[in-house]
Write an enzyme that holds these catalytic residues in place. Structure first.
Site, mmCIF file in Angstrom:
data_model
loop_
_atom_site.group_PDB
_atom_site.id
_atom_site.type_symbol
_atom_site.label_atom_id
_atom_site.label_comp_id
_atom_site.label_asym_id
_atom_site.label_seq_id
_atom_site.Cartn_x
_atom_site.Cartn_y
_atom_site.Cartn_z
ATOM 1 N N VAL A 54 30.894 -14.733 -2.331
ATOM 2 C CA VAL A 54 29.838 -14.445 -1.344
ATOM 3 C C VAL A 54 29.699 -15.543 -0.288
ATOM 4 O O VAL A 54 29.053 -15.324 0.746
ATOM 5 C CB VAL A 54 28.465 -14.169 -2.008
ATOM 6 N N TYR A 146 18.106 -25.266 -6.710
ATOM 7 C CA TYR A 146 17.910 -23.883 -7.180
ATOM 8 C C TYR A 146 16.560 -23.348 -6.693
ATOM 9 O O TYR A 146 16.476 -22.261 -6.122
ATOM 10 C CB TYR A 146 17.992 -23.850 -8.704
ATOM 11 N N ARG A 201 16.281 -28.476 -21.146
ATOM 12 C CA ARG A 201 16.688 -27.157 -21.642
ATOM 13 C C ARG A 201 15.494 -26.214 -21.607
ATOM 14 O O ARG A 201 14.362 -26.627 -21.881
ATOM 15 C CB ARG A 201 17.199 -27.262 -23.085
HETATM 16 N N1 LIG Z 1 19.442 -15.821 -16.350
HETATM 17 C C1 LIG Z 1 18.242 -16.223 -15.943
HETATM 18 O O1 LIG Z 1 17.429 -16.786 -16.718
HETATM 19 C C2 LIG Z 1 17.826 -15.988 -14.501
HETATM 20 C C3 LIG Z 1 16.479 -16.194 -14.180
HETATM 21 C C4 LIG Z 1 16.067 -15.984 -12.875
HETATM 22 C C5 LIG Z 1 16.981 -15.587 -11.907
HETATM 23 N N2 LIG Z 1 18.275 -15.395 -12.247
HETATM 24 C C6 LIG Z 1 19.196 -15.003 -11.179
HETATM 25 O O2 LIG Z 1 19.850 -13.808 -11.504
HETATM 26 C C7 LIG Z 1 21.135 -13.781 -10.868
HETATM 27 C C8 LIG Z 1 22.185 -13.430 -11.920
HETATM 28 O O3 LIG Z 1 22.147 -14.414 -12.919
HETATM 29 P P1 LIG Z 1 22.721 -14.183 -14.394
HETATM 30 O O4 LIG Z 1 21.776 -14.822 -15.315
HETATM 31 O O5 LIG Z 1 23.127 -12.768 -14.573
HETATM 32 O O6 LIG Z 1 23.996 -15.144 -14.288
HETATM 33 P P2 LIG Z 1 25.506 -14.981 -14.834
HETATM 34 O O7 LIG Z 1 26.093 -16.340 -14.716
HETATM 35 O O8 LIG Z 1 25.518 -14.304 -16.165
HETATM 36 O O9 LIG Z 1 26.171 -14.014 -13.764
HETATM 37 C C9 LIG Z 1 26.295 -14.408 -12.416
HETATM 38 C C10 LIG Z 1 27.600 -13.885 -11.853
HETATM 39 O O10 LIG Z 1 27.654 -14.307 -10.466
HETATM 40 C C11 LIG Z 1 28.988 -14.676 -10.179
HETATM 41 N N3 LIG Z 1 29.057 -15.589 -9.033
HETATM 42 C C12 LIG Z 1 28.674 -16.886 -8.993
HETATM 43 N N4 LIG Z 1 28.964 -17.404 -7.776
HETATM 44 C C13 LIG Z 1 29.528 -16.421 -7.049
HETATM 45 C C14 LIG Z 1 30.047 -16.342 -5.730
HETATM 46 N N5 LIG Z 1 30.090 -17.415 -4.920
HETATM 47 N N6 LIG Z 1 30.536 -15.152 -5.288
HETATM 48 C C15 LIG Z 1 30.524 -14.067 -6.110
HETATM 49 N N7 LIG Z 1 30.074 -14.086 -7.376
HETATM 50 C C16 LIG Z 1 29.583 -15.252 -7.848
HETATM 51 C C17 LIG Z 1 29.489 -15.338 -11.453
HETATM 52 O O11 LIG Z 1 30.905 -15.331 -11.486
HETATM 53 C C18 LIG Z 1 28.836 -14.466 -12.541
HETATM 54 O O12 LIG Z 1 29.707 -13.447 -12.984
HETATM 55 C C19 LIG Z 1 21.320 -15.153 -10.228
HETATM 56 O O13 LIG Z 1 21.017 -15.067 -8.862
HETATM 57 C C20 LIG Z 1 20.312 -16.009 -10.954
HETATM 58 O O14 LIG Z 1 19.880 -17.100 -10.172
HETATM 59 C C21 LIG Z 1 18.723 -15.578 -13.524
#
Ligand SMILES: NC(=O)c1ccc[n+]([C@@H]2O[C@H](COP(=O)([O-])OP(=O)(O)OC[C@H]3O[C@@H](n4cnc5c(N)ncnc54)[C@H](O)[C@@H]3O)[C@@H](O)[C@H]2O)c1
Length: 251
Positions: A54, A146, A201
């Site tokens: 992205v 973040y 953590r």
């Molecule tokens: N897991 C949590 O606790 C949590 C909480 C709040 C928000 N989020 C947000 O939810 C979203 C998804 O998180 P998740 O927990 O599913 O994470 P995850 O790591 O399981 O999945 C994220 C995916 O994004 C892909 N990715 C990373 N950088 C990229 C790039 N430059 N181009 C294309 N793809 C890319 C990774 O390869 C991965 O497959 C994120 O934006 C994260 O900040 C997650």
């Protein structure tokens, strides 16, 4: 419809929700391995894998062009790709860490929202859903870059909602709290050694003191909110932030 970061976690769960509903889903991710595994798991001709970073605006534009050509329209964007910076505060945040996290989370969101704007305006319809975070509103236990990137997403989406609303397009944020995914490991893989080990953590204390639900969320629970915002029942919801965090926002 396009989902970024669809190779794992929340993005993969969102892909499943839409494929189950019969939608054609273009799954985009940095990792071809994760994409392949997710598409194989979905086991549907409605799902296809596209290796796209992205942060690469040209690659994002090319994906949107492909979707337009193949599907005739770009109806929904779920901007979900993101990385997490292991709770690095102002002292531990280096310029390199800042640039990587803000580059992927915020500039990456700008790239995909910008890319779908032309086609959505042309077709006078569209839904944009960006995955933010409780970190936009609550600083701990997330890192400085973040938190900043997620607050920036709220500003970006609010302004896009204002600009695009007259064309029948909505733009909203889904803001999760803690979700049971492998984001920590995935982010370390992607960010490499720019992530400091801060030893902070997200553990039981957060669950007990801050989250009224007393548990983390499941990716499918975030996907359900995304699905709602993409559906007909949400046509009059625009520029909003929907927290899906077990009540953390109330703490
Ligand atoms: N897991 C949590 O606790 C949590 C909480 C709040 C928000 N989020 C947000 O939810 C979203 C998804 O998180 P998740 O927990 O599913 O994470 P995850 O790591 O399981 O999945 C994220 C995916 O994004 C892909 N990715 C990373 N950088 C990229 C790039 N430059 N181009 C294309 N793809 C890319 C990774 O390869 C991965 O497959 C994120 O934006 C994260 O900040 C997650």
């Amino acid at each position: 419809m396009i989902i970024t970061g669809a190779g794992a976690g929340i993005g993969a769960a969102a892909a499943k929700a839409f494929v189950d509903a019969g939608d054609r889903v273009y799954l985009a991710d940095l990792s071809l391995d994760r994409l392949k595994a997710t598409v194989a798991h979905l086991g549907s001709p409605l799902a296809s894998a596209h290796q796209v970073d992205v942060t690469d605006a040209d690659a994002v534009d090319a994906l949107v062009e492909l979707v337009k050509t193949e599907s005739g329209s770009v109806d929904v964007l779920v901007s979900n790709a993101g990385v997490f910076d292991a709770a690095a505060g102002i002292e531990a945040t280096t310029h390199a860490l800042w640039e990587k996290v803000v580059g992927i989370n915020l500039t990456g969101t700008f790239n995909v929202v910008k890319a779908v704007t032309g086609p959505m305006v042309e077709q006078r319809a569209g839904r944009i859903i960006s995955i933010g975070s409780i970190a936009a509103q609550r600083s701990m236990p997330d890192g400085l870059a973040y938190c900043t990137s997620k607050a920036g997403i709220e500003g970006l989406i609010r302004r896009a909602a204002y600009d695009l609303g007259p064309y029948g397009i909505t733009a909203n944020v889904v803001a999760p709290g803690v979700v049971r995914t492998d984001i920590r490991a995935t982010s370390t893989e992607i960010l490499g050694d720019v992530v400091p080990d801060t030893n902070v953590r997200i553990g039981d204390s957060v669950m007990d003191s801050l989250i009224p639900a007393r548990r983390g969320g499941e990716p499918s629970e975030i996907a359900a909110a995304v699905f709602f915002l993409a559906g007909p029942g949400a046509a009059y919801v625009n520029g909003d932030v929907l927290h899906v965090d077990g009540g953390w926002i109330a703490a």
